[in-house]
Write an enzyme that holds these catalytic residues in place. Structure first.
Site, PDB file in Angstrom:
ATOM      1  N   ARG A  53      10.154  -2.330  -5.246  1.00 54.18           N
ATOM      2  CA  ARG A  53       9.874  -0.910  -5.190  1.00 54.18           C
ATOM      3  C   ARG A  53       8.390  -0.851  -5.469  1.00 54.18           C
ATOM      4  O   ARG A  53       7.591  -0.850  -4.536  1.00 54.18           O
ATOM      5  CB  ARG A  53      10.710  -0.120  -6.211  1.00 54.18           C
ATOM      6  N   TYR A 105      -4.278  22.610   3.526  1.00 51.48           N
ATOM      7  CA  TYR A 105      -3.357  22.034   4.493  1.00 51.48           C
ATOM      8  C   TYR A 105      -2.013  22.760   4.404  1.00 51.48           C
ATOM      9  O   TYR A 105      -1.418  22.859   3.330  1.00 51.48           O
ATOM     10  CB  TYR A 105      -3.198  20.542   4.218  1.00 51.48           C
ATOM     11  N   ASP A 177      -7.176  17.296  -3.986  1.00 54.76           N
ATOM     12  CA  ASP A 177      -6.922  16.645  -2.706  1.00 54.76           C
ATOM     13  C   ASP A 177      -8.287  16.415  -2.058  1.00 54.76           C
ATOM     14  O   ASP A 177      -8.935  17.360  -1.599  1.00 54.76           O
ATOM     15  CB  ASP A 177      -6.036  17.525  -1.823  1.00 54.76           C
ATOM     16  N   LYS A 202      -4.991   9.091   6.716  1.00 57.67           N
ATOM     17  CA  LYS A 202      -6.213   9.548   7.368  1.00 57.67           C
ATOM     18  C   LYS A 202      -7.314   8.491   7.259  1.00 57.67           C
ATOM     19  O   LYS A 202      -7.118   7.351   7.627  1.00 57.67           O
ATOM     20  CB  LYS A 202      -6.619  10.895   6.773  1.00 57.67           C
TER      21      LYS A 202
END
Length: 379
Positions: A53, A105, A177, A202
């Protein structure tokens, strides 16, 4: 690579000095195993690895590299940018309060609104164009403040240091962000942010072939441990192959960002003077709102994202997008290839001007991109 004097370009290109020690290869290896062996006494052969994980060498390498680039205490990768946002918001207790910048966004706004409604969390949204609205929102205690700078697609720049001071005054953590800046241009932790988020889909990866997100923290505190524990338990982790691709992409991140910013600055200036363009939203333009703030907290450029208002309505903007030959018509940003998007088609309910085209500028020759835009605008 423990030398604190090493610059981002060196850290990235060398992938923190990682090698494949088994083979001697200069490329860090991929280990796709989902489980790890134990010896005859039932002790793990590698005490760091028991079950996949958050126990993967490639993932840990990517996280360490991001933390160094970010100037952060630690970083955690997630399977998407939205998963990283969600992890931060899940630390808000039921009945708590969040303060979020408006006009960011749309995927973030939509999810946050729905999450807060489900959890009976009071949500206050503020307009970054009027900074006093954040100060007013922070009069009342909160747990989390989220800003996005530069914002997508309005390209608004928020003063991170001021936002941090106001958030902390409300007893809240500041989450930034910074996807459209990358840690190459802006390191929000240095300006007082508690948490920094990037959609590594991105520019961090930069090749439009990885889906992922990352959170970085200024301090390895109880809140961070809560996020890490929740990520591990919920299984919100990145795959080993995506982590390997991310490291590969980040090895050229400083070089790519430098070229993309140079291109974007030239293109923004050319479009601003174009007779078929109404306006250009780009922090690198001296007359654009937020340019002074961006100049203070961004180093090495103003980013690769811009929005262009084409003279005429939606039909003319769509026609221009359709005539472009070098810009791919696609929804994303930050890749080596330039993209164009008619944002109103994607989110017509958010007040986006119908004549707005969002451009993500890649690493192509700037003059070629300018010529393509000019022919599309004039045809």
């Amino acid at each position: 690579m423990d030398n604190p004097k090493l610059k981002p370009a060196t850290l990235a290109a060398q992938a923190m000095g990682a090698l494949d020690h088994q083979s001697g290869g200069v490329v860090p290896p991929i280990q796709p195993a989902t489980t790890f062996a134990r010896d005859r006494d039932y002790q793990p052969l590698n005490p760091d690895n028991v079950y996949l994980r958050d126990q993967n060498e490639g993932t840990r390498l990517a996280e360490k590299l991001i933390a160094r680039l970010e100037g952060a205490e630690a970083s955690l990768l997630f399977p998407s940018g939205m998963a990283a946002i969600a992890a931060a918001f899940r630390t808000i207790p039921n009945g708590g309060r969040a303060i979020v910048q408006s006009g960011i966004y749309w995927g973030t706004t939509k999810w946050v609104r729905e999450f807060c409604e489900r959890r009976q969390i009071t949500l206050d949204e503020f307009d970054a164009r009027t900074p006093e609205t954040l100060a007013q929102a922070c009069v009342t205690p909160a747990q989390l403040v989220l800003i996005e700078t530069p914002s997508n697609p309005w390209l608004l720049t928020v003063d991170i240091a001021s936002a941090a001071e106001q958030a902390h005054g409300a007893g809240a953590k500041l989450l930034v962000d910074a996807t459209a800046a990358t840690p190459i241009l802006c390191r929000p932790v240095e300006h007082g942010a508690d948490l920094v988020m990037h959609s590594v889909t991105k520019a961090m990866n930069g090749h439009s072939d990885v889906l992922g997100g990352v959170l970085s923290t200024a301090r390895d505190d109880d809140l961070w441990q809560e996020i890490a524990t929740d990520r591990q338990g919920a299984g919100a982790v990145m795959s080993p192959f995506d982590a390997w691709l991310l490291v590969r992409g980040m090895r050229t991140l400083p070089l790519r960002v430098e070229r993309m910013c140079e291109n974007a600055q030239k293109i923004a200036e050319a479009l601003l003077s174009h007779d078929r363009v109404e306006d250009v939203y780009y922090p690198g333009l001296s007359g654009f709102t937020g340019h002074d703030i961006a100049s203070r907290q961004m180093a090495g450029g103003y980013g690769f994202l811009m929005s262009v208002l084409v003279k005429g309505g939606a039909s003319e903007a769509l026609a221009v997008a359709g005539r472009l030959n070098l810009f791919h018509r696609a929804t994303s940003l930050g890749g080596v290839e330039s993209l164009v998007e008619h944002r109103h088609t994607i989110e017509p309910h958010t007040g986006i001007p119908e004549n707005l085209l969002r451009l993500s500028i890649g690493i192509e020759d700037a003059d070629d991109l300018i010529a393509d835009l000019d022919q599309a605008l004039r045809s």
